[in-house]
Design an enzyme around this catalytic site. Structure first.
Site: not given
Ligand code: DER
Length: 234
Positions: A32, A86, A107
């Protein structure tokens, strides 16, 4: 696909609402966030914005450099204005499950250094109770030499199986950007009441680096629907 429409809508709305000149911005990981980086790059170019970006993974670092955004790090810019990232699931209290992409440690560090932590997600991630949609458990990053005893301790703590995440295109376990392993920890229903406490209990286990439970961290979530509409939750 229609899911991608939702991701793009959420990402674009969040960047339009939050990105301002002279900001230091944390860039999340996953799919995302790609749309958010595209919109950031577009606005930087169109509006001549001065933005420096701190990555949350090797993937995020590649995104920043590929879009010719200014790459920074927490040694240069330890206090960030904004992080956009995300999530795998978001519940009604804005508790997140993250780590589906295996980047949860950096993160969470980067999110903890920002004034505002904005989450962008397609509508599948919006759940009543954590675990309703994301059937892969809570990702927990562990020091490799400890993964077996930690697996046992987390299984008895959470009441479910803690599964070592195996790589798809490499023999053996996934090795994170920090050189660690990931246990995907399934939990029994009774654990769903106090995620703040569960997070601390997991973190107190020697060998655990961090968890994919982001409790009381997100300020606002943008959900994108398959027809491109956006709803938000504070
Ligand atoms: O791995 C993570 O924390 C990513 O942010 C995940 O939670 C979201 O990934 P996506 O945007 O591909 O769904």
């Amino acid at each position: 696909s229609s899911i991608e429409i939702g991701k793009k809508a959420a990402a674009t709305a969040a960047v339009n609402d939050w990105l301002k000149d002279n900001q230091k911005v944390g860039i999340g990981s996953g799919s995302t966030i790609v749309y958010a980086v595209e919109r950031i790059a577009e606005r930087v170019k169109n509006e001549n914005l001065k933005i420096s970006c701190v990555p949350t993974s090797f993937q995020a670092k590649q995104l920043i450099t590929e879009h010719e955004l200014t790459l920074s790090d927490l040694e240069r810019t330890p206090e960030l204005d904004l992080v956009i990232d995300g999530a795998d699931e978001v519940d009604k209290d804005l508790v997140l499950i993250k780590g589906g992409g295996g980047c949860l440690v950096q993160e969470k560090i980067v999110a903890s250094c920002a004034k505002d932590f904005i989450v962008i997600a397609d509508e599948r991630k919006d759940v009543k109770k954590l675990g309703d949609n994301w059937k892969k458990g809570i990702p927990v990053e562990v020091i490799p030499m400890a993964y077996l005893p930690v697996k046992g301790k987390l299984e008895s703590l959470l009441g479910g199986e803690a599964i070592l995440r195996l790589a798809k295109s490499k023999a053996g376990p996934v090795v994170t950007d920090n050189g660690n392993f990931i246990l995907d920890c399934h939990f029994s229903d009774c654990m769903k009441d106090d995620w703040y406490k569960v997070n601390l209990q997991i973190l107190a286990t020697p060998g655990v680096v961090d968890t994919g439970l982001f409790v009381k961290m997100a300020n606002k979530v943008y959900f994108g629907t398959t027809d491109g509409k956006v709803t938000t939750r504070l």
